[in-house]
Scaffold this motif. Structure first.
Motif, PDB file in Angstrom:
ATOM      1  N   ALA A 276       0.863  -1.192   0.000  1.00 17.16           N
ATOM      2  CA  ALA A 276       0.000   0.000   0.000  1.00 17.16           C
ATOM      3  C   ALA A 276       0.890   1.230   0.000  1.00 17.16           C
ATOM      4  O   ALA A 276       2.093   1.155   0.298  1.00 17.16           O
ATOM      5  CB  ALA A 276      -0.902  -0.001   1.233  1.00 17.16           C
ATOM      6  N   THR A 277       0.316   2.355  -0.330  1.00 21.60           N
ATOM      7  CA  THR A 277       1.050   3.608  -0.324  1.00 21.60           C
ATOM      8  C   THR A 277       0.217   4.686   0.341  1.00 21.60           C
ATOM      9  O   THR A 277      -0.956   4.474   0.697  1.00 21.60           O
ATOM     10  CB  THR A 277       1.445   4.011  -1.759  1.00 21.60           C
ATOM     11  N   LEU A 278       0.811   5.861   0.538  1.00 24.26           N
ATOM     12  CA  LEU A 278       0.118   6.956   1.214  1.00 24.26           C
ATOM     13  C   LEU A 278      -1.182   7.294   0.505  1.00 24.26           C
ATOM     14  O   LEU A 278      -1.235   7.377  -0.729  1.00 24.26           O
ATOM     15  CB  LEU A 278       1.006   8.199   1.259  1.00 24.26           C
ATOM     16  N   GLY A 279      -2.229   7.496   1.302  1.00 24.55           N
ATOM     17  CA  GLY A 279      -3.520   7.892   0.762  1.00 24.55           C
ATOM     18  C   GLY A 279      -4.402   6.748   0.333  1.00 24.55           C
ATOM     19  O   GLY A 279      -5.583   6.957   0.019  1.00 24.55           O
ATOM     20  N   ASP A 280      -3.872   5.517   0.310  1.00 26.30           N
ATOM     21  CA  ASP A 280      -4.698   4.370  -0.077  1.00 26.30           C
ATOM     22  C   ASP A 280      -5.796   4.119   0.962  1.00 26.30           C
ATOM     23  O   ASP A 280      -5.584   4.311   2.167  1.00 26.30           O
ATOM     24  CB  ASP A 280      -3.850   3.104  -0.182  1.00 26.30           C
ATOM     25  N   ASN A 281      -6.941   3.677   0.484  1.00 31.05           N
ATOM     26  CA  ASN A 281      -7.997   3.179   1.361  1.00 31.05           C
ATOM     27  C   ASN A 281      -7.806   1.679   1.542  1.00 31.05           C
ATOM     28  O   ASN A 281      -7.739   0.927   0.562  1.00 31.05           O
ATOM     29  CB  ASN A 281      -9.376   3.472   0.760  1.00 31.05           C
TER      30      ASN A 281
END
Length: 337
Positions: A276-281
């Motif tokens: 996952a990365t920043l801002g992912d839900n």
């Protein structure tokens, strides 16, 4: 309470713009009667709010330091009404070393309050901030980022006040600052040993913090967004006479973060492969990534999972991770009003 042993080169009661150092006494092999310089600026123009601006509590968090250095250079007395006190590199030894904690005592300033006037350098700085700089303040702005090991979504941060009216005012400041994300926590990660804890001890002084990226660098766009956001807040409070020219166009997403389930930690030492990365839900139990073993590359990697769903607020910037290192933290959607 015992008075501070730190001596200030400037008189905080004087009108005008003055700069200098706080002198933190130190006795080492190389300097028997020395002192550590902590830069400070005071800009005072008549009556009005008293605002304390702090960066560099963690020495490797550069964005807030740049923000306040530029502010000291640009602001003149006639630009404000009231009193601004600015510490652009509060844990000066850590700033000089380019690391999170002080090389003198391994001191984490944001875990050292209320401090000790006869303690280590970090403890003395914390005590000076709590007993000399904080009293009488109407607002404290404490600028942080992810530092060398973490990266955050650009965020403003509060510890949610228990009072409904205080909470509404804090949320208004979050929205006014205008970063993409504003999040609240139940308590600072440093608890009552943090600057927020010090503010609470002195009568619930409002404390607005930030997480301005990280990864040991500084983004031009994010730095400018923080400059404009701070100017909006200071103008709203009546301290800055002129509003920034840039229009407020950002819609801030409000999130809430609580420990421990909102944090994902490494279960082993190895190389972390993020999913996952920043801002992912993300969802409850979703795979967050895998830890691979460089010393035993044939060994099956360990998969780690998100404890709760939400928005990824923070990620580990470094691929190498040890057992217990924070890999991610998550915020959940929040509707305070």
């Amino acid at each position: 309470m015992q008075p501070s042993r730190i001596w200030s080169e400037i008189d905080l009661q004087n009108e005008g713009k003055v700069t200098g150092y706080l002198r933190v006494p130190i006795s080492t092999h190389a300097s028997a009667y020395g002192w550590i310089p902590v830069p400070i600026a005071s800009i005072k123009n008549g009556s009005g709010p008293r605002i304390l601006l702090i960066a560099g509590s963690h020495g490797d968090e550069w964005e807030g330091q740049l923000l306040l250095i530029k502010l000291i250079q640009s602001l003149q007395v006639q630009d404000i009404q009231g009193h601004l006190i600015i510490l652009p590199g509060a844990n000066a030894p850590a700033v000089e070393a380019g690391q999170r904690v002080s090389p003198f005592d391994d001191g984490n300033l944001n875990r050292s309050f209320p401090g000790d006037p006869n303690g280590t350098p970090t403890m003395m700085i914390a005590h000076f901030i709590e007993t000399v700089l904080l009293p009488g303040c109407d607002l404290v702005c404490d600028f942080h980022s992810g530092g060398s090991s973490l990266e955050y979504l650009p965020s403003t941060v509060i510890v949610a006040p228990k009072s409904g009216s205080q909470l509404r005012k804090s949320v208004d400041l979050i929205r006014l600052f205008g970063l993409p994300v504003g999040f609240a926590t139940d308590a600072s990660t440093g608890g009552d040993r943090s600057l927020t804890g010090a503010c609470d001890r002195l009568g619930s002084i409002p404390c607005l913090s930030t997480e301005l990226g990280g990864g040991g660098t500084a983004s031009r766009n994010l730095l400018r967004a923080a400059e404009v956001g701070l100017a909006r807040v200071l103008h709203h409070l009546g301290v800055l006479n002129t509003a920034p020219k840039e229009r407020h166009s950002c819609s801030t997403q409000l999130l809430y973060r609580v420990r421990p389930n909102d944090f994902v930690y490494s279960p082993a030492k190895g190389l972390f492969e993020p999913f996952a990365t920043l801002g992912d839900n993300v969802t409850d139990g979703q795979a967050a990534g895998r830890v691979h073993f460089t010393e035993e590359p044939w060994r099956k990697p360990v998969t780690v999972h998100f404890g709760v769903g939400g928005v990824v607020l923070c990620r580990r910037f470094l691929a190498r991770a040890n057992l217990g290192d924070c890999l991610f933290n998550v915020g959940r959607k929040w509707a305070p009003d």
